[in-house]
Design an enzyme around this catalytic site. Sequence first.
Site, PDB file in Angstrom:
ATOM      1  N   ASN A 156     -61.238  62.247  19.270  1.00 23.41           N
ATOM      2  CA  ASN A 156     -60.175  61.565  18.544  1.00 23.41           C
ATOM      3  C   ASN A 156     -60.562  60.334  17.744  1.00 23.41           C
ATOM      4  OD1 ASN A 156     -57.997  63.266  19.600  1.00 23.41           O
ATOM      5  ND2 ASN A 156     -58.507  62.311  21.552  1.00 23.41           N
ATOM      6  N   TYR A 157     -61.734  59.780  18.007  1.00 20.64           N
ATOM      7  CA  TYR A 157     -62.062  58.508  17.370  1.00 20.64           C
ATOM      8  C   TYR A 157     -63.335  58.505  16.541  1.00 20.64           C
ATOM      9  CZ  TYR A 157     -58.343  56.323  20.010  1.00 20.64           C
ATOM     10  OH  TYR A 157     -57.121  55.989  20.507  1.00 20.64           O
ATOM     11  N   LEU A 158     -64.231  59.433  16.796  1.00 18.46           N
ATOM     12  CA  LEU A 158     -65.519  59.375  16.118  1.00 18.46           C
ATOM     13  C   LEU A 158     -65.539  60.326  14.932  1.00 18.46           C
ATOM     14  CD1 LEU A 158     -67.727  59.292  19.309  1.00 18.46           C
ATOM     15  CD2 LEU A 158     -66.935  57.385  17.891  1.00 18.46           C
TER      16      LEU A 158
END
Length: 554
Positions: free
Chosen positions: A511-513
């Site tokens: 979800n973030y990278l």
Amino acid sequence: LEPRTFLLWEEEKYEDGVKWKFLEHNGPYFPPEYEPLPDNVHFYYDGKKVKLSLAAEEVALFFAQMLDHEYTTKEVFRENFFKYWRKEMTHEERSLIKNLDKCDFGEIHAMHKSKVETRKNMTKDEKLKILDEYGYCLLDHHKERIGNFKIEPPGLFRGRGEHPKQGMLKKRIQPEDVIINCSKESRVPVPPVGHHWKEIRHDNTVTWLASWTENVQGSIKYIMLNANSKLKAEKDWEKYEVARKLKSCVDDIRKQYLLDLKSKEMSLRQRAVALYFIDKLALRAGNEKEEGETADTVGCCSLRVEHITLHEQLDGSECVVEFDFLGKDSIRYYNKVPIIKKVFKNLKLFLENKQPGDDLFDRLNTNMLNKHLSSLMPGLTAKVFRTYNASTTLQQQLKELTNKSNSVAEKLLSYNRANRAVAILCNHQRAPPKSFDQSMANLQAKIDARKEQLSLAKTELKQAKKEAKTKGSSDTKLQTYRCKEQLLKMEVQATDREENKQIALGTSKLNYLDPRISVAWCKNMEVQVDKIYNKSQRDKFAWAIDMTEVDFVF
DNA sequence: AGTCAAACTTAGGATCTCTGAG
DNA sequence: CTCAGAGATCCTAAGTTTGACT
């Protein structure tokens, strides 16, 4: 039509807000109806056999199913369960069954366990059949996988943390509760026999295929597409593009909030401090929550007095703020951070004349914060900082930690360490796996055994050299080499696992990278992408794998 | 400015499936 | 070939954001 593997760059763009032009599906899958208990399985109250009505029996089964779980020992859980169970009872049952402690679900529990066991062996084919029928939809000429195509089965609500509603009855959803969303021109899903849908809607400005309202929290649940679908992948790409845009203006934004720290207006100062935390520590925005409806957790804007402690001096640093609060999913956030003086002074000011229980930022909420942010950059909200910080950290850590001349195993350890740095920043924790110590010990034993084997092989090699006065047989040499390789691999694995004991890498990876950072790294390091992404991750990130060049920079 | 519902992303744990060591 | 345990997938709760309405 094959499931889509790639996106639409080359396809037509839709008007603003339109998500699709054609959507066809078979509607959601409904879990099987309740099957009454067999005659030889009984419920006992106060030592006496009691035949329950069907409705009460079904709810009793929900509780019996969970008996292995410690949930069922919690006071709140038991109280809520009992209250809702009694609502399902007949008058007679209600006047008899007045104390949960006197209820014996043992036989029901045992039956359930054996049922699960037999079900395990049976349903593989059936599952595939269900997947085939309900798991896909047709969206703009492409067959797409649906993410969650099953209606959630009834049961007892399990909140996270100290949830005031834990144990409440989550009711069975009927077709009459479900709204279907699909194209007018499509083959509209047929409801199960004898039933009808709540509504059939043709709204192409939303992405869901079906929805219903859940009775415990009153929130809406949706059937939506899988992460590898065009709709989701494109949104994902957009998310990372917004985060990259922040990179170009983050310096200005920082300057701005550092100035705001001195503002005459209290709300601006609070906004500035909150932004400082969100930027520096990647905290979540922190919406207000209704008291008594959910577990007591907070994010940045909803921090309260008791969640921070100020230290003029701590461990050799000046101006340290100590955070201790429960965040999303009741995961504890504990951190001691040196901060700049101006922020420290402001915090002291905000705390003046306040009691534990009072809001730290009493003149601020996420709405105001996000409004301000979107005025600084289109699309900018609090959570963009998390994405930005996470991806930036990964990129920087990868640069710092990896070395092209390392072995693949070492490169992967470095990758995981970079990933871990992000997970720590975002506070992605997990409970240590149940058998962690055991499996660690097992691995260590293997390593020791291999070491012994290696030293043995070495002596043998020497011996062979002496005797034959040659270089030793290539066979023994190869063996020694392989042994060394395996040993290294295991040692690296042990390190990785130990460091990962309480850290969950998956959430940040998913979800973030920005996947393009990882794909570019793989290309640079000559590591295969499937060493860092499994099949479903490769599907989700197909767009990045396809488009990313070696020189990609976030 | 505040409230609420809707729609969507993010999250950890449970459960299922596969794999490789013995 | 078996079976523990690692890894993948499923599940659904718990967040964020936006926009309508008051």
